[in-house]
Design a protein around this motif. Structure first.
Motif, PDB file in Angstrom:
ATOM      1  N   HIS A 210     -20.451  25.613  36.135  1.00  0.00           N
ATOM      2  CA  HIS A 210     -20.916  25.247  37.484  1.00  0.00           C
ATOM      3  C   HIS A 210     -20.401  23.892  37.957  1.00  0.00           C
ATOM      4  N   ASP A 211     -20.104  22.987  37.034  1.00  0.00           N
ATOM      5  CA  ASP A 211     -19.727  21.634  37.461  1.00  0.00           C
ATOM      6  C   ASP A 211     -18.272  21.273  37.170  1.00  0.00           C
TER       7      ASP A 211
ATOM      8  N   HIS B 210     -21.688  14.421  34.295  1.00  0.00           N
ATOM      9  CA  HIS B 210     -21.623  15.886  34.250  1.00  0.00           C
ATOM     10  C   HIS B 210     -20.904  16.403  33.009  1.00  0.00           C
TER      11      HIS B 210
ATOM     12  N   HIS C  23     -24.940  17.474  30.073  1.00  0.00           N
ATOM     13  CA  HIS C  23     -25.497  18.083  31.288  1.00  0.00           C
ATOM     14  C   HIS C  23     -25.306  19.603  31.256  1.00  0.00           C
TER      15      HIS C  23
ATOM     16  N   ASP D  54     -30.485  23.110  37.141  1.00  0.00           N
ATOM     17  CA  ASP D  54     -29.744  21.940  37.614  1.00  0.00           C
ATOM     18  C   ASP D  54     -30.682  20.950  38.307  1.00  0.00           C
TER      19      ASP D  54
HETATM   20 FE   LIG Z   1     -24.946  20.380  37.490  1.00  0.00          FE
END
Ligand SMILES: [Fe+2]
Length: 217
Positions: free
Chosen positions: A67-68, A34, A38, A130
């Motif tokens: 988001h991650d 991630h 990514h 995603d």
């Molecule tokens: Fe993601």
């Protein structure tokens, strides 16, 4: 708020980008899967999907950037585990608190393990980007082993996670929300899920387990 105008100032988007990029570089060893590769992919694709479905572009872009961040806080964790860090980054970069909370909600809404058929346009754009990363034919070949290392999972655990989280969503017809993405990428998604179903079966064969143990040692 259905406008293609900038809800978030471009300088603020740039600040979030810089902050997340620095974190990804600093903790690159912990973000094998991630990392920035990514985040950058999801951000680029999410903006494209947002442009297509009329979602708020800058809100989607910033949501993709953060988001991650949960993977910085806790291995193998849900998006919600990153809420505090996410809100902290957004506040530091000058995102107004009500927009920051909206972004955090979008990230939760878009999560594969829990997302439903009817989510906001912003969450759809993020989710499609995603999900596309997951469905890319190159992902199991060059990135799956990085996911295992990053999250401390066995191949069996990852196969069960992917099949458990993704097959129902795929079979029920909202793997992708964007119809063009569904038309373009469903073949990849189907092949990818079939591969992981096969891996799930294969790791039940004791001789395959022996083979994997031998490779790992
Ligand atoms: Fe993601």
């Amino acid at each position: 708020m259905r406008t293609q105008e900038s809800t978030i100032d471009h300088a603020v988007v740039g600040a979030v980008e810089g902050r997340v990029h620095r974190l990804c570089r600093q903790y690159a060893d912990r973000l094998q899967f991630h990392g920035w590769h990514h985040v950058g992919f999801v951000r680029a694709k999410a903006v494209g999907f947002a442009r297509h479905n009329g979602a708020d572009l800058t809100v989607v872009e910033v949501a993709a950037l953060v988001h991650d961040v949960n993977y910085l806080v806790l291995r193998n964790s849900p998006a919600a585990a990153g809420q505090s860090l996410r809100l902290e980054i957004l506040a530091e970069c000058g995102v107004p608190p009500h927009i920051a909370r909206w972004i955090d909600e979008i990230v939760d809404e878009a999560e594969m393990a829990t997302r439903g058929r009817d989510i906001s346009l912003e969450a759809q754009a993020l989710s499609d980007a995603d999900t596309l990363f997951k469905a890319l034919p190159v992902t199991p070949v060059v990135l799956a082993h990085r996911y295992l290392r990053e999250n401390g999972l066995s191949l069996r655990e990852l196969a069960h996670k992917i099949v458990g989280e993704q097959c129902d969503v795929h079979d029920e017809g909202y793997y992708f929300y964007n119809p063009e993405a569904a038309a373009t990428y469903s073949r990849w998604a189907t092949a990818n899920l079939q591969l992981w179903r096969c891996i799930k079966e294969a790791v039940d064969d004791p001789t395959v387990v022996e083979l994997l143990d031998a490779v790992a040692s």
